[in-house]
Design an enzyme around this catalytic site. Sequence first.
Site, PDB file in Angstrom:
ATOM      1  N   TRP A  66     -20.388  49.546  -5.357  1.00 60.04           N
ATOM      2  CA  TRP A  66     -21.325  50.511  -5.947  1.00 60.04           C
ATOM      3  C   TRP A  66     -22.718  50.349  -5.353  1.00 60.04           C
ATOM      4  O   TRP A  66     -23.685  50.890  -5.877  1.00 60.04           O
ATOM      5  CB  TRP A  66     -21.387  50.330  -7.474  1.00 60.04           C
ATOM      6  CG  TRP A  66     -22.019  49.048  -7.941  1.00 60.04           C
ATOM      7  CD1 TRP A  66     -22.011  47.840  -7.317  1.00 60.04           C
ATOM      8  CD2 TRP A  66     -22.767  48.855  -9.149  1.00 60.04           C
ATOM      9  NE1 TRP A  66     -22.688  46.901  -8.059  1.00 60.04           N
ATOM     10  CE2 TRP A  66     -23.159  47.495  -9.188  1.00 60.04           C
ATOM     11  CE3 TRP A  66     -23.130  49.689 -10.204  1.00 60.04           C
ATOM     12  CZ2 TRP A  66     -23.895  46.961 -10.241  1.00 60.04           C
ATOM     13  CZ3 TRP A  66     -23.860  49.156 -11.246  1.00 60.04           C
ATOM     14  CH2 TRP A  66     -24.232  47.812 -11.269  1.00 60.04           C
ATOM     15  N   ASP A  67     -22.824  49.600  -4.239  1.00 57.51           N
ATOM     16  CA  ASP A  67     -24.135  49.273  -3.705  1.00 57.51           C
ATOM     17  C   ASP A  67     -24.921  50.497  -3.242  1.00 57.51           C
ATOM     18  O   ASP A  67     -26.136  50.417  -3.078  1.00 57.51           O
ATOM     19  CB  ASP A  67     -23.991  48.273  -2.554  1.00 57.51           C
ATOM     20  CG  ASP A  67     -23.396  46.960  -3.031  1.00 57.51           C
ATOM     21  OD1 ASP A  67     -24.130  45.967  -3.106  1.00 57.51           O
ATOM     22  OD2 ASP A  67     -22.201  46.940  -3.364  1.00 57.51           O
ATOM     23  N   GLU A 126     -19.581  41.300 -14.836  1.00 60.73           N
ATOM     24  CA  GLU A 126     -18.447  40.746 -14.083  1.00 60.73           C
ATOM     25  C   GLU A 126     -17.933  39.404 -14.609  1.00 60.73           C
ATOM     26  O   GLU A 126     -16.873  38.960 -14.189  1.00 60.73           O
ATOM     27  CB  GLU A 126     -18.758  40.618 -12.584  1.00 60.73           C
ATOM     28  CG  GLU A 126     -18.916  41.947 -11.889  1.00 60.73           C
ATOM     29  CD  GLU A 126     -18.979  41.802 -10.372  1.00 60.73           C
ATOM     30  OE1 GLU A 126     -19.147  40.677  -9.876  1.00 60.73           O
ATOM     31  OE2 GLU A 126     -18.861  42.829  -9.687  1.00 60.73           O
ATOM     32  N   GLN A 135     -25.096  38.715 -14.034  1.00 59.77           N
ATOM     33  CA  GLN A 135     -26.181  39.523 -13.493  1.00 59.77           C
ATOM     34  C   GLN A 135     -26.558  40.571 -14.529  1.00 59.77           C
ATOM     35  O   GLN A 135     -25.921  40.691 -15.564  1.00 59.77           O
ATOM     36  CB  GLN A 135     -25.733  40.191 -12.197  1.00 59.77           C
ATOM     37  CG  GLN A 135     -24.506  41.075 -12.348  1.00 59.77           C
ATOM     38  CD  GLN A 135     -23.944  41.533 -11.025  1.00 59.77           C
ATOM     39  OE1 GLN A 135     -24.669  41.865 -10.116  1.00 59.77           O
ATOM     40  NE2 GLN A 135     -22.627  41.557 -10.916  1.00 59.77           N
TER      41      GLN A 135
END
Length: 801
Positions: free
Chosen positions: A354-355, A493, A619
């Site tokens: 998804w960067d 994640e 994150q």
Amino acid sequence: MREWAWEYEGYDPAAERLREALHTLGNGYFATRGAAPECRGGLVHCPGTYVAGCYDRLVSTVAGRQVENEDLVNLPDWLPLRFRPLPTDNAPGPWFTPDRCHTEDYRQTLDIRRGTLTRSFRLRTDDGGTLRVEQWRLVHMGDPHLAALRTVLTAEGRPGRAEVEAGLDGNVTNANVHRYRALERRHLVGVRTGTADPGIVWLHCRTKTSDIGVGMAQRADADGPEPAPAERTAVGHYAGHRFVLLLPADVPVALTKTVALHTSRDRAIADPLGAAVERVAAAPDFPELLRSHTAAWEQLWRRAEFDVPGEAGRVLRLHLFHVLQTLSPHTADLDVGVPARGLHGEAYRGHVFWDELFVLPYLNLHFPEVSRALLDYRHRRLPRAVRAARDEGLAGAVYPWQSGSDGREESQRLHLNLRSGRWLPDHTRLQRHVGSAIAYNVWQYAQATGDLEYLYGKGAEMLLGIARFWASAAVPDPGTGRYRVRGVMGPDEYHDAYPGVDRPGIDDNAYTNVTAAWVLARALDLVRGLPARRRQELVERGVLDLGEPPLWEDVSRRLYVPFHQDPSHRDVVSQFHGYGDLAELDWERYRRRYGDIRRLDRVLEAEGDTVNRYQVSKQADVLMLGYLFSPAELAALFHRLGHPLDDELWRRTVDYYLRRTSHGSTLSEVVHGWVLARARRADAWRYVREALEGDIADLQGGTTSEGVHLGAMGGTLDLVQRGLTGLETREDALWLDPVELPELSEFSFTLRYRGHWGVRLRVRSGELTIGVPDSEQLPIRVVLPGRSLTVAPGETRTLRF
């Protein structure tokens, strides 16, 4: 100038792989790591050349199971060039390598402005002489199929001779990532070599299962006071030129190898080998190649012009340089996405995650044609996404977490914990929020460019398909009166299941649900704005059912957003349903014991524990909402969902997750720096600084050598462009809400907005200056808190904030 250079002094075997990644040269079509040309791959060096979108699939046996992986292929190595001084007794010594030969003044310099890598050193020869070596390397930004390496040898003080070999090596594997060593890694088959006139050697091969043909051709020329004819060889996997150079005292003698690279995926060629031979035969000499290459980079820098003083500006230039080497205007002609680790290494197997969410907002305002091409990559894979949703019994389109060549899910089923040595189930494919990221990029591209043709065409097909999926995946819950989305993973994640529960996934991830509501709301806006004829076409093709919008309206207002109470019994947004019921972690104990606990999941698993038991985050997850949406837009989204979100509640939520995040991803510091610049400015710079240093200091502990983190690099650029200026493109206006960060209090950049090229924004000392270049375009409407104005072409306005 130092601000345009990235330099290392001395040869350091322990740092070579990191330097090779940061010294990668590329042009959007292919890239080559900054490896020493005389060194083969091994524990110290990792030469690698990668063509965008060139994937291959192999089956390996892992932990007793057959596992299939698709990889970005390491193509034949075009760099090899080795040399050795020839003593007067004609008994040649060993070939030069920096680890076993005595060198002085060893220096490697990346020229960011010109896109070249230089290396220089002095070599002490066995007979007491000194040989000065200088090398220049480029991967041509003007002609994306050409590269060149120029080596200049100077015998200092007395004459000498040197033997030089320059070649193409097809005996390579994918060996950049050590933890993949148990997997099948030989992707190239059918390697053959040969010679062609005039003076060319070539190499041809293909990938094992994807059957992509690869052609390389090399021309080598010596430029000295005396002719130096080349001996050509082509044996097995290797083709090359060999020279014996006479070196008069203190007279530079140059040898240049020029290489052309084509694959069978290229357009307008008959075959890759023939195209490579023709191209290298017609290529100009090195001075002309350097001139045209430098001119192409000058044009890129004008379109991406920005000025940030100090060391931060120097790092940002490096970040922009690597973004442009992976995603250049040449990308606009390719079927490729945004590889998470650039074209700089083999981590994540070169896959697309998804960067683009962190990169496209920057590209939209500088290289919109590249953004459009990257969205086209997703559109071409829309049919596969539709089939994937259908296979799950759902409507619409569900995009994979990891994509490669054809749009199927490429996420691995097992992953290796390096701490424990165990292969573990991998459930990251449950990150369905990737679809919302694609929809966000479609909408932002259209807002920035005004490209309604794309929005109403391919963009509508993607956005409506993603909205249809969310409406289908959201299940009404009579107990709460809400719609719930179960069995997913969030951006965090870490949490892939509830403790003690066999079913993978967690329920009602706040980020997933709020962004799904946003997608549905934008789909409703799109349907209302569609021209009647286009709406009819979409209905006729089954992309849109006019009975769906009422459901979308309902789901977008009643998706469940979980909350829980912090230790002071005040509400915060929950990362997912049940997050507040998890145990607290003794962070200090783990820091004392392990030091770096960025990958806390691996630490706990090695202890026989699991992150699923704790209130921890790898994150930014909930805080990603503050990255995507301005405070006003986020508050409006929560209001649409029936929840007040004032500044106090958001700051409390930010503080809560700051204390529970290990930052196991380089993206995390980008997001935290962005959010804190507005929520708690005093703490923002720590995270911004770490985001800037993530790759150059290899803060993730050895990962940068496997490829740079392209999303984080693009995110730092956008942090200046949109984060600190509050820049939004919506409602046919530029919305600005600057915030001062003392460490980045002065900067300027230009952007491309609609038909205006070179709109300049400057922030300094509490003032915002906006200048619009002279043109025949309409004035730009600019909106700031509590006021709006128009800036006409040729006009500059300065405003206090």
